[in-house]
Design a protein around this motif. Structure first.
Motif, PDB file in Angstrom:
ATOM      1  N   LYS A   1       0.824  -1.205   0.000  1.00 29.57           N
ATOM      2  CA  LYS A   1       0.000   0.000   0.000  1.00 29.57           C
ATOM      3  C   LYS A   1       0.861   1.258   0.000  1.00 29.57           C
ATOM      4  CE  LYS A   1      -3.783  -2.266   2.483  1.00 29.57           C
ATOM      5  NZ  LYS A   1      -4.643  -2.260   3.703  1.00 29.57           N
ATOM      6  N   ASN A   2       0.288   2.361  -0.466  1.00 27.99           N
ATOM      7  CA  ASN A   2       0.979   3.647  -0.448  1.00 27.99           C
ATOM      8  C   ASN A   2       1.139   4.132   0.994  1.00 27.99           C
ATOM      9  OD1 ASN A   2       0.872   3.522  -3.210  1.00 27.99           O
ATOM     10  ND2 ASN A   2      -0.747   5.050  -3.432  1.00 27.99           N
ATOM     11  N   LEU A   3       2.323   4.660   1.299  1.00 21.58           N
ATOM     12  CA  LEU A   3       2.609   5.090   2.666  1.00 21.58           C
ATOM     13  C   LEU A   3       3.300   6.448   2.674  1.00 21.58           C
ATOM     14  CD1 LEU A   3       3.926   1.714   4.140  1.00 21.58           C
ATOM     15  CD2 LEU A   3       1.669   2.729   4.506  1.00 21.58           C
ATOM     16  N   GLN A   4       3.187   7.135   3.818  1.00 24.02           N
ATOM     17  CA  GLN A   4       3.812   8.444   4.004  1.00 24.02           C
ATOM     18  C   GLN A   4       4.482   8.505   5.372  1.00 24.02           C
ATOM     19  OE1 GLN A   4       0.350  10.960   3.688  1.00 24.02           O
ATOM     20  NE2 GLN A   4       0.547  11.184   1.476  1.00 24.02           N
ATOM     21  N   THR A   5       5.536   9.293   5.465  1.00 21.94           N
ATOM     22  CA  THR A   5       6.196   9.512   6.751  1.00 21.94           C
ATOM     23  C   THR A   5       6.922  10.847   6.719  1.00 21.94           C
ATOM     24  OG1 THR A   5       7.796   8.642   8.366  1.00 21.94           O
ATOM     25  CG2 THR A   5       8.288   8.288   6.032  1.00 21.94           C
ATOM     26  N   ASP A   6       7.140  11.415   7.902  1.00 24.34           N
ATOM     27  CA  ASP A   6       7.859  12.689   7.995  1.00 24.34           C
ATOM     28  C   ASP A   6       9.366  12.511   8.073  1.00 24.34           C
ATOM     29  OD1 ASP A   6       5.631  14.256   7.840  1.00 24.34           O
ATOM     30  OD2 ASP A   6       5.394  14.516   9.994  1.00 24.34           O
ATOM     31  N   GLY A   7       9.836  11.266   8.278  1.00 27.69           N
ATOM     32  CA  GLY A   7      11.279  11.045   8.352  1.00 27.69           C
ATOM     33  C   GLY A   7      11.734  10.649   9.740  1.00 27.69           C
ATOM     34  N   VAL A   8      12.569  11.491  10.357  1.00 30.66           N
ATOM     35  CA  VAL A   8      13.135  11.210  11.678  1.00 30.66           C
ATOM     36  C   VAL A   8      12.334  11.965  12.735  1.00 30.66           C
ATOM     37  CG1 VAL A   8      15.190  11.451  13.136  1.00 30.66           C
ATOM     38  CG2 VAL A   8      15.437  10.827  10.720  1.00 30.66           C
ATOM     39  N   SER A   9      12.000  11.279  13.825  1.00 32.24           N
ATOM     40  CA  SER A   9      11.257  11.956  14.897  1.00 32.24           C
ATOM     41  C   SER A   9      12.166  12.434  16.021  1.00 32.24           C
ATOM     42  CB  SER A   9      10.165  11.048  15.468  1.00 32.24           C
ATOM     43  OG  SER A   9      10.711   9.834  15.940  1.00 32.24           O
ATOM     44  N   THR A  10      13.199  11.660  16.361  1.00 31.29           N
ATOM     45  CA  THR A  10      14.157  12.099  17.385  1.00 31.29           C
ATOM     46  C   THR A  10      15.542  11.528  17.092  1.00 31.29           C
ATOM     47  OG1 THR A  10      13.803  10.215  18.893  1.00 31.29           O
ATOM     48  CG2 THR A  10      12.386  12.155  19.206  1.00 31.29           C
ATOM     49  N   VAL A  11      16.546  12.225  17.603  1.00 34.99           N
ATOM     50  CA  VAL A  11      17.920  11.710  17.622  1.00 34.99           C
ATOM     51  C   VAL A  11      18.445  11.910  19.039  1.00 34.99           C
ATOM     52  CG1 VAL A  11      20.291  12.051  16.824  1.00 34.99           C
ATOM     53  CG2 VAL A  11      18.407  12.077  15.177  1.00 34.99           C
ATOM     54  N   ALA A  12      18.919  10.820  19.638  1.00 41.36           N
ATOM     55  CA  ALA A  12      19.433  10.868  21.007  1.00 41.36           C
ATOM     56  C   ALA A  12      20.955  10.740  20.991  1.00 41.36           C
ATOM     57  CB  ALA A  12      18.823   9.747  21.839  1.00 41.36           C
ATOM     58  N   TYR A  13      21.594  11.466  21.920  1.00 42.40           N
ATOM     59  CA  TYR A  13      23.054  11.444  22.034  1.00 42.40           C
ATOM     60  C   TYR A  13      23.479  10.687  23.287  1.00 42.40           C
ATOM     61  CZ  TYR A  13      23.039  14.928  18.324  1.00 42.40           C
ATOM     62  OH  TYR A  13      22.854  15.577  17.126  1.00 42.40           O
ATOM     63  N   THR A  14      24.755  10.368  23.352  1.00 39.38           N
ATOM     64  CA  THR A  14      25.267   9.554  24.454  1.00 39.38           C
ATOM     65  C   THR A  14      25.234  10.278  25.794  1.00 39.38           C
ATOM     66  OG1 THR A  14      27.516  10.263  23.861  1.00 39.38           O
ATOM     67  CG2 THR A  14      26.752   8.153  22.974  1.00 39.38           C
ATOM     68  N   ASP A  15      25.083  11.596  25.783  1.00 44.61           N
ATOM     69  CA  ASP A  15      24.997  12.329  27.050  1.00 44.61           C
ATOM     70  C   ASP A  15      23.557  12.431  27.551  1.00 44.61           C
ATOM     71  OD1 ASP A  15      23.914  14.118  25.272  1.00 44.61           O
ATOM     72  OD2 ASP A  15      25.098  15.844  25.942  1.00 44.61           O
ATOM     73  N   GLY A  16      22.625  11.780  26.838  1.00 46.81           N
ATOM     74  CA  GLY A  16      21.230  11.789  27.256  1.00 46.81           C
ATOM     75  C   GLY A  16      20.380  12.860  26.604  1.00 46.81           C
ATOM     76  N   SER A  17      20.987  13.792  25.902  1.00 51.62           N
ATOM     77  CA  SER A  17      20.209  14.847  25.249  1.00 51.62           C
ATOM     78  C   SER A  17      19.543  14.308  23.989  1.00 51.62           C
ATOM     79  CB  SER A  17      21.099  16.048  24.915  1.00 51.62           C
ATOM     80  OG  SER A  17      22.160  15.662  24.073  1.00 51.62           O
ATOM     81  N   ILE A  18      18.386  14.890  23.670  1.00 50.64           N
ATOM     82  CA  ILE A  18      17.582  14.446  22.527  1.00 50.64           C
ATOM     83  C   ILE A  18      17.138  15.657  21.723  1.00 50.64           C
ATOM     84  CG2 ILE A  18      15.459  13.273  21.815  1.00 50.64           C
ATOM     85  CD1 ILE A  18      15.598  11.652  24.395  1.00 50.64           C
ATOM     86  N   VAL A  19      17.265  15.574  20.409  1.00 46.04           N
ATOM     87  CA  VAL A  19      16.739  16.622  19.538  1.00 46.04           C
ATOM     88  C   VAL A  19      15.555  16.061  18.759  1.00 46.04           C
ATOM     89  CG1 VAL A  19      18.900  17.904  19.329  1.00 46.04           C
ATOM     90  CG2 VAL A  19      18.392  16.074  17.697  1.00 46.04           C
ATOM     91  N   SER A  20      14.645  16.958  18.403  1.00 43.93           N
ATOM     92  CA  SER A  20      13.443  16.591  17.658  1.00 43.93           C
ATOM     93  C   SER A  20      13.093  17.762  16.749  1.00 43.93           C
ATOM     94  CB  SER A  20      12.291  16.308  18.630  1.00 43.93           C
ATOM     95  OG  SER A  20      11.786  17.526  19.152  1.00 43.93           O
ATOM     96  N   PRO A  21      12.052  17.630  15.917  1.00 49.48           N
ATOM     97  CA  PRO A  21      11.654  18.786  15.100  1.00 49.48           C
ATOM     98  C   PRO A  21      11.261  20.008  15.925  1.00 49.48           C
ATOM     99  CG  PRO A  21      10.736  16.787  14.181  1.00 49.48           C
ATOM    100  CD  PRO A  21      11.328  16.403  15.510  1.00 49.48           C
ATOM    101  N   LEU A  22      10.985  19.807  17.207  1.00 55.57           N
ATOM    102  CA  LEU A  22      10.686  20.940  18.084  1.00 55.57           C
ATOM    103  C   LEU A  22      11.928  21.734  18.440  1.00 55.57           C
ATOM    104  CD1 LEU A  22       8.123  19.457  20.645  1.00 55.57           C
ATOM    105  CD2 LEU A  22       7.718  21.332  19.050  1.00 55.57           C
ATOM    106  N   ASN A  23      13.096  21.086  18.356  1.00 54.35           N
ATOM    107  CA  ASN A  23      14.307  21.751  18.815  1.00 54.35           C
ATOM    108  C   ASN A  23      15.549  21.027  18.317  1.00 54.35           C
ATOM    109  OD1 ASN A  23      16.068  23.429  20.200  1.00 54.35           O
ATOM    110  ND2 ASN A  23      15.903  22.298  22.116  1.00 54.35           N
TER     111      ASN A  23
END
Length: 249
Positions: A163-185
C-alpha cells in the motif's frame, strides 16, 4: 387565539427546546471520533514559520572575504567533498566539512525499511547576525548564538508493503549524554517528505540535519535515531514511531 391551537404551539416549542438541549448536552455521545491522521502528529515549527526567513533570504548577499576566495579549501559552489573544505552561505555561514562516515545500519518499522548510509559532520561558524538567525530558523531552535556543529544523516526509505505510505522522516535523535533533539528543537527533516507518497516497492533517498550538543561537538561518534510514525495515502496513521536505531560512525 383558539386555546387548542395555543396548546399545540406551546407543546411544539417545548419539544424543540428539549430536543435541542439533548443534542447539545449529548453531542459527545452521538458524534463519531475522527480517525488519527499523520497531520495530528506533525510538529508545527513556529520559528521556521516566521516571515523573518524570507526577509533574511532576500537580504543583500554576504561578501566572501578575499582570503577565503583564494583558499584551496573554499568551495564557491556545490558541496564540500573533502575533509577541511568549506562553503559560505549567502547569509555568511561558514560550514567546514569536519568528518564523514559511510555506514550501513538498517531498521524496519511496519512496511517501511530505513537504511542509514552516511553521517557527515559540519563545524559551522556564522559570520553575521543573519547567519545565526537562519541557523535558528532551519533547526527550529534559539540555542544557536555562535559556532555550532551539525550532523547530516543520509538514509534510504523503502516501502516493502503493498500500500501507499507516508512519513515525515526522523522523529528524534538521542546522544550519548542523554540529550535528545526533535523537530521541536534541533532537528530538520527533508521538507520534500511532506509531499512524498511511497508506493509499493518505492525507495527514496533523503536526509535529516541535527544539532550536536556543544559538549559533544568534538567527540560525537554515536547517535540513536527514531523514525517517525507512518500513515496511509489518506493521512491516517497506520504505524507508530520506530524503535531506536543506534548508528556508530
Amino acid at each position: 387565539m383558539n386555546k387548542r391551537i395555543w396548546y399545540i404551539l406551546a407543546a411544539s416549542l417545548v419539544l424543540l427546546v428539549g430536543v435541542g438541549g439533548f443534542i447539545l448536552t449529548n453531542a459527545h455521545t452521538i458524534s463519531t471520533s475522527p480517525k488519527e491522521t499523520l497531520s495530528d502528529h506533525r510538529t508545527t515549527k513556529p520559528i521556521q514559520g516566521s516571515t523573518k526567513k524570507s526577509q533574511l533570504e532576500n537580504k543583500k548577499a554576504y561578501s566572501v572575504p578575499k582570503a577565503d576566495k583564494s583558499s584551496a579549501n573554499y568551495v564557491a559552489s556545490g558541496h564540500a567533498s573533502k575533509i577541511g573544505e568549506y562553503t559560505i552561505s549567502s547569509q555568511g555561514n561558514k560550514a567546514v566539512l569536519a568528518a564523514k562516515s559511510n555506514v550501513t545500519q538498517t531498521i524496519s518499522n511496519g512496511d517501511l525499511t530505513y537504511t542509514v548510509s552516511k553521517v557527515t559532520k559540519y563545524n559551522n561558524d556564522p559570520k553575521t547576525d543573519e547567519a545565526v538567525e537562519m541557523a535558528r530558523l532551519a533547526l527550529n531552535t534559539r540555542d544557536i548564538d555562535g559556532a555550532y556543529t551539525t550532523l547530516t544523516i543520509k538514509y534510504t526509505i523503502e516501502n516493502t508493503g503493498s500500500k501507499n505510505l507516508q512519513t515525515d522522516g526522523v522523529s528524534t535523535v538521542a546522544y550519548t549524554d542523554g540529550s535528545i533533539v526533535s523537530p521541536l528543537n534541533g532537528l530538520d527533516n527533508d521538507a520534500s517528505l511532506a509531499q512524498t507518497t511511497l508506493a509499493a516497492g518505492d525507495k527514496k533517498t533523503t536526509f535529516a540535519v541535527v544539532l550536536v550538543p556543544k559538549a559533544l561537538a568534538a567527540t560525537v561518534k554515536s547517535i540513536q535515531i527514531e523514525f517517525a510514525s507512518i500513515a496511509n495515502s489518506s493521512h491516517q496513521k497506520v504505524q507508530k514511531a520506530s524503535d531506536g536505531l543506534t548508528v556508530n560512525f
